[in-house]
Design an enzyme around this catalytic site. Structure first.
Site, PDB file in Angstrom:
ATOM      1  N   GLN A 158      37.168  66.829  30.961  1.00  0.00           N
ATOM      2  CA  GLN A 158      35.820  66.482  31.416  1.00  0.00           C
ATOM      3  C   GLN A 158      34.793  67.130  30.500  1.00  0.00           C
ATOM      4  O   GLN A 158      34.786  68.348  30.326  1.00  0.00           O
ATOM      5  CB  GLN A 158      35.597  66.943  32.861  1.00  0.00           C
TER       6      GLN A 158
ATOM      7  N   SER B  73      25.253  70.631  28.677  1.00  0.00           N
ATOM      8  CA  SER B  73      24.389  71.288  27.695  1.00  0.00           C
ATOM      9  C   SER B  73      25.081  72.412  26.924  1.00  0.00           C
ATOM     10  O   SER B  73      24.419  73.331  26.428  1.00  0.00           O
ATOM     11  CB  SER B  73      23.114  71.818  28.366  1.00  0.00           C
TER      12      SER B  73
ATOM     13  N   HIS C  89      27.224  66.154  30.493  1.00  0.00           N
ATOM     14  CA  HIS C  89      26.106  65.581  29.753  1.00  0.00           C
ATOM     15  C   HIS C  89      25.475  66.615  28.810  1.00  0.00           C
ATOM     16  O   HIS C  89      25.487  67.812  29.070  1.00  0.00           O
ATOM     17  CB  HIS C  89      25.054  64.995  30.693  1.00  0.00           C
TER      18      HIS C  89
ATOM     19  N   PHE D  20      26.537  64.767  35.843  1.00  0.00           N
ATOM     20  CA  PHE D  20      26.430  65.320  37.192  1.00  0.00           C
ATOM     21  C   PHE D  20      25.220  66.238  37.228  1.00  0.00           C
ATOM     22  O   PHE D  20      25.324  67.450  37.025  1.00  0.00           O
ATOM     23  CB  PHE D  20      27.719  66.078  37.535  1.00  0.00           C
ATOM     24  N   GLY D  21      24.051  65.640  37.472  1.00  0.00           N
ATOM     25  CA  GLY D  21      22.817  66.405  37.485  1.00  0.00           C
ATOM     26  C   GLY D  21      21.971  66.097  38.702  1.00  0.00           C
ATOM     27  O   GLY D  21      21.533  64.955  38.888  1.00  0.00           O
ATOM     28  N   PHE D  22      21.708  67.106  39.543  1.00  0.00           N
ATOM     29  CA  PHE D  22      20.929  66.933  40.769  1.00  0.00           C
ATOM     30  C   PHE D  22      20.041  68.156  40.992  1.00  0.00           C
ATOM     31  O   PHE D  22      20.315  69.234  40.452  1.00  0.00           O
ATOM     32  CB  PHE D  22      21.861  66.749  41.979  1.00  0.00           C
TER      33      PHE D  22
END
Length: 304
Positions: free
Chosen positions: A216, A238, A219, A162-164
């Protein structure tokens, strides 16, 4: 479209172009031409007399002469042990079992004594080590699974994180996710847990770590060996976690935090900054356990 439907559509097209190529099939399946005055009737009769799912795989190549009916772009065959489907380019040990309804995609490697449950999808170029058990409806992509692992039902591994970010026009733009998820040996992952693939480094789960249901893991997370993550734990992207770390139920860890080895976190704690010393922690934000207990006791006394 199902694989059987693809085969039937392919056969129908071939019949329309030339029925002569089916002479061997007429003989082998004891179907007379008069029984199939049209391609549709022939296909219906052929499908009822000849079981499309009766592929027979050999011990070495796992492909026989009866595996001739393939679509142009979906070259999937039936696995001899369990009835699941596999791509011709996949490398599967003869002792592996792939249950009916499971699919192994191109370039994947499946080791000895692996069991893949019904509904599982093993994506392209996935590696599964020996004696690993994959539950029902598991989805594996962009990942490597070690030996003797247990992946329970509904687990998803290797999907995008989930990276935006906002671009100069204020639009939400997805960050590039291109790396993998690496699962060590003897790891157990509970039902419906999710582990994202990496973006700037691989996501890693160390050997002998145990993960409960509904966990959960974001990434780029790196988790050491022999860690235990209880139900509904959420780890943001991270994060780096050492060895022998235990996270109680519903623990949350914010992004880019580091937790040293031999730390235990009480249930419902939230880690907002690095933990640099081994020990027990609790609270929101997480602090040494004896401090948290004093805070709870003081609040209890002052509220009366």
């Amino acid at each position: 479209m199902s694989l059987m439907a693809i085969h039937i559509k392919r056969l129908s097209n071939l019949i329309n172009s030339s029925k002569s190529i089916f002479n061997p099939i007429y003989q082998k399946s004891n179907i007379r031409v008069s029984q199939a005055s049209s391609p549709e009737k022939f296909i219906s009769t052929f499908a009822s007399c000849r079981n499309f799912s009766s592929f027979s795989a050999g011990v070495t190549g796992h492909i026989t002469s009866e595996d001739a009916f393939e679509s142009d772009d979906l070259e999937f065959l039936k696995w001899h042990k369990g009835g699941g489907m596999f791509h011709k380019s996949a490398s599967i040990d003869p002792t592996a079992s792939i249950d009916f309804g499971a699919v192994v995609h191109s370039g994947s490697l499946v080791g000895a004594n692996v069991h893949v449950g019904s509904g599982a999808v093993i994506g392209p170029n996935v590696t599964i080590g020996e004696s690993t058990k994959i539950g029902y409806n598991v989805a594996l992509a962009n990942c490597t699974i070690g030996d003797s692992c247990v992946i329970h039902h509904g687990v998803c591994i290797g999907q995008d994180g989930f990276g935006f970010f906002l671009d100069e026009k204020g639009a939400m733009v997805k960050k590039h996710q291109a790396l993998k998820t690496l699962i060590g040996n003897n790891v157990e992952i509970g039902a419906n847990s999710c582990i994202d693939r990496g973006s700037w480094r691989d996501t890693v789960i160390g050997d002998h770590s145990k993960i409960d249901n509904l966990v959960q893991i974001g990434h780029n997370v790196v988790i050491g060996k022999c860690c235990m993550l209880c139900g509904q734990v959420g780890i943001a992207g991270s994060v780096t976690i050492g060895d022998y770390v235990t996270l109680g139920g519903r623990v949350g860890v914010r992004d880019h935090v580091t937790i040293v080895s031999k730390v235990r976190l009480a249930a419902s704690s939230c880690v907002t900054k690095d933990i640099t010393k081994p020990g027990d922690y609790g609270g929101f934000p997480a602090i040494p356990i004896h401090e948290w207990r004093r805070q709870v006791a003081n609040r209890s006394r002052t509220s009366k």
